[in-house]
Design a protein around this motif. Structure first.
Motif, PDB file in Angstrom:
ATOM      1  N   ARG A 147      67.135 133.553  34.120  1.00 20.53           N
ATOM      2  CA  ARG A 147      65.831 134.026  34.600  1.00 20.53           C
ATOM      3  C   ARG A 147      65.865 135.518  34.887  1.00 20.53           C
ATOM      4  N   ALA A 148      66.976 135.997  35.454  1.00 23.35           N
ATOM      5  CA  ALA A 148      67.110 137.436  35.711  1.00 23.35           C
ATOM      6  C   ALA A 148      67.115 138.204  34.390  1.00 23.35           C
ATOM      7  N   TYR A 149      67.767 137.662  33.368  1.00 21.17           N
ATOM      8  CA  TYR A 149      67.783 138.318  32.064  1.00 21.17           C
ATOM      9  C   TYR A 149      66.387 138.356  31.449  1.00 21.17           C
ATOM     10  N   LEU A 150      65.607 137.291  31.613  1.00 26.58           N
ATOM     11  CA  LEU A 150      64.239 137.305  31.108  1.00 26.58           C
ATOM     12  C   LEU A 150      63.428 138.359  31.840  1.00 26.58           C
ATOM     13  N   ARG A 151      63.652 138.476  33.146  1.00 26.86           N
ATOM     14  CA  ARG A 151      62.941 139.488  33.929  1.00 26.86           C
ATOM     15  C   ARG A 151      63.297 140.894  33.457  1.00 26.86           C
ATOM     16  N   ARG A 152      64.544 141.104  33.068  1.00 28.83           N
ATOM     17  CA  ARG A 152      64.956 142.425  32.575  1.00 28.83           C
ATOM     18  C   ARG A 152      64.374 142.709  31.189  1.00 28.83           C
ATOM     19  N   GLN A 153      64.360 141.686  30.343  1.00 29.39           N
ATOM     20  CA  GLN A 153      63.912 141.901  28.968  1.00 29.39           C
ATOM     21  C   GLN A 153      62.394 141.882  28.834  1.00 29.39           C
ATOM     22  N   ARG A 154      61.750 140.953  29.535  1.00 36.53           N
ATOM     23  CA  ARG A 154      60.294 140.803  29.427  1.00 36.53           C
ATOM     24  C   ARG A 154      59.705 140.409  30.774  1.00 36.53           C
ATOM     25  N   PRO A 155      59.472 141.384  31.641  1.00 38.66           N
ATOM     26  CA  PRO A 155      58.925 141.064  32.970  1.00 38.66           C
ATOM     27  C   PRO A 155      57.612 140.291  32.905  1.00 38.66           C
ATOM     28  N   ASP A 156      56.813 140.538  31.872  1.00 40.29           N
ATOM     29  CA  ASP A 156      55.533 139.832  31.771  1.00 40.29           C
ATOM     30  C   ASP A 156      55.750 138.330  31.571  1.00 40.29           C
ATOM     31  N   LEU A 157      56.747 137.968  30.765  1.00 39.02           N
ATOM     32  CA  LEU A 157      57.052 136.548  30.577  1.00 39.02           C
ATOM     33  C   LEU A 157      57.731 135.967  31.813  1.00 39.02           C
ATOM     34  N   ALA A 158      58.535 136.781  32.503  1.00 37.75           N
ATOM     35  CA  ALA A 158      59.227 136.296  33.707  1.00 37.75           C
ATOM     36  C   ALA A 158      58.232 135.905  34.792  1.00 37.75           C
ATOM     37  N   ASP A 159      57.049 136.509  34.779  1.00 35.95           N
ATOM     38  CA  ASP A 159      56.015 136.130  35.749  1.00 35.95           C
ATOM     39  C   ASP A 159      55.529 134.701  35.532  1.00 35.95           C
ATOM     40  N   ARG A 160      55.873 134.106  34.388  1.00 34.39           N
ATOM     41  CA  ARG A 160      55.456 132.732  34.075  1.00 34.39           C
ATOM     42  C   ARG A 160      56.530 131.698  34.428  1.00 34.39           C
ATOM     43  N   LEU A 161      57.642 132.141  34.983  1.00 32.72           N
ATOM     44  CA  LEU A 161      58.728 131.218  35.319  1.00 32.72           C
ATOM     45  C   LEU A 161      58.345 130.310  36.477  1.00 32.72           C
ATOM     46  N   VAL A 162      58.620 129.025  36.307  1.00 28.93           N
ATOM     47  CA  VAL A 162      58.449 128.045  37.380  1.00 28.93           C
ATOM     48  C   VAL A 162      59.738 127.234  37.489  1.00 28.93           C
ATOM     49  N   ARG A 163      59.837 126.468  38.553  1.00 26.62           N
ATOM     50  CA  ARG A 163      61.078 125.737  38.819  1.00 26.62           C
ATOM     51  C   ARG A 163      61.258 124.551  37.889  1.00 26.62           C
ATOM     52  N   ALA A 164      62.473 124.404  37.384  1.00 20.53           N
ATOM     53  CA  ALA A 164      62.851 123.230  36.601  1.00 20.53           C
ATOM     54  C   ALA A 164      63.453 122.183  37.534  1.00 20.53           C
ATOM     55  N   ASP A 165      63.664 120.992  37.013  1.00 23.05           N
ATOM     56  CA  ASP A 165      64.265 119.915  37.810  1.00 23.05           C
ATOM     57  C   ASP A 165      65.763 119.834  37.498  1.00 23.05           C
ATOM     58  N   ASP A 166      66.452 120.962  37.666  1.00 25.22           N
ATOM     59  CA  ASP A 166      67.892 120.987  37.388  1.00 25.22           C
ATOM     60  C   ASP A 166      68.734 121.044  38.659  1.00 25.22           C
ATOM     61  N   TYR A 167      68.091 120.903  39.805  1.00 24.60           N
ATOM     62  CA  TYR A 167      68.830 120.726  41.061  1.00 24.60           C
ATOM     63  C   TYR A 167      68.270 119.494  41.761  1.00 24.60           C
ATOM     64  N   ARG A 168      69.165 118.583  42.120  1.00 23.44           N
ATOM     65  CA  ARG A 168      68.802 117.436  42.945  1.00 23.44           C
ATOM     66  C   ARG A 168      69.884 117.239  43.987  1.00 23.44           C
ATOM     67  N   PRO A 169      69.513 117.029  45.255  1.00 20.77           N
ATOM     68  CA  PRO A 169      70.523 116.789  46.275  1.00 20.77           C
ATOM     69  C   PRO A 169      71.334 115.546  45.935  1.00 20.77           C
ATOM     70  N   GLY A 170      72.622 115.647  46.108  1.00 24.46           N
ATOM     71  CA  GLY A 170      73.491 114.509  45.851  1.00 24.46           C
ATOM     72  C   GLY A 170      73.971 114.398  44.414  1.00 24.46           C
ATOM     73  N   GLU A 171      73.422 115.211  43.520  1.00 17.58           N
ATOM     74  CA  GLU A 171      73.863 115.180  42.124  1.00 17.58           C
ATOM     75  C   GLU A 171      74.973 116.216  41.953  1.00 17.58           C
ATOM     76  N   TRP A 172      76.082 115.833  41.389  1.00 12.87           N
ATOM     77  CA  TRP A 172      77.258 116.704  41.226  1.00 12.87           C
ATOM     78  C   TRP A 172      77.791 117.165  42.591  1.00 12.87           C
TER      79      TRP A 172
END
Length: 199
Positions: A147-172
């Protein structure tokens, strides 16, 4: 007895710290963008065998569960990752797993040239131009870096970032302290603001 209690407390503290750090990273550099067009970008992990390895299988599952419930068939899933030690690109291995094991039938895009996280982002940008909401899926530290790399390369697209479901408590949970330590090392190139989600 005291020694055992101390070890148990230290272990519990390490697990709690691992959960907290990964939770924080999963929420950094994301916003509340809205709109009907959604893309889920799943980043590949080094895969020397001819089928998706444990990490890539988990990332595909996290990617599929990140699809918005309101229009699951309209979400564009992008698998990103080139070939490493294997002749088959990570993107292809992940797509094969999504279709054959998870029975995923939605729109898929394969980006099969990238060898680094920076290249992952560079090479998926053309597929994101018409997208309203972008979710990047990986382990939390790696997804934050992307996400930081997207913000560096294309800040306009980085403004469209939303949270994914890749963190869940108790997983891993058991390995989250190790993932947190490794994440601290891999994120050292980011600014303090990027790590906090304010950069």
């Amino acid at each position: 007895m005291r020694r055992r209690t101390g070890v148990a407390l230290a272990g519990a503290a390490a697990l709690a710290w691992g959960e907290w750090v990964n939770w924080r990273w999963s929420r950094a550099l994301v916003g509340n963008a809205e709109g009907p067009a959604e893309a889920v970008v799943v980043l590949g992990f080094r895969n020397p065998q001819a089928s998706a390895n444990l990490v890539n299988r988990w990332r595909v599952r996290a990617g599929v569960r990140s699809i918005g419930a309101d229009d699951p068939r309209g979400t564009r899933v992008i698998f990103s990752g080139g070939a490493t030690d294997n002749a088959i690109a990570e993107a292809q291995l992940m797509a094969d797993y999504a279709k054959s094991v998870l029975a995923f039938k939605g729109p898929l895009v394969l980006e099969d040239r990238s060898g680094t996280t920076w290249e992952n982002i560079t090479n998926v940008i053309p597929v994101l131009e018409d997208i309203d909401r972008i979710k990047i899926v990986s382990q939390p530290a790696h997804a934050l870096k992307a996400r930081a790399y997207l913000r560096r390369q294309r800040p306009d697209l980085a403004d469209r970032l939303v949270r994914a479901d890749d963190y869940r408590p108790g997983e891993w949970t058991i390995v989250k302290p190790l993932l947190a330590l490794y994440g601290l090392w891999t994120l050292r190139g980011l600014t303090a603001g990027e790590r906090r989600g304010t950069g």
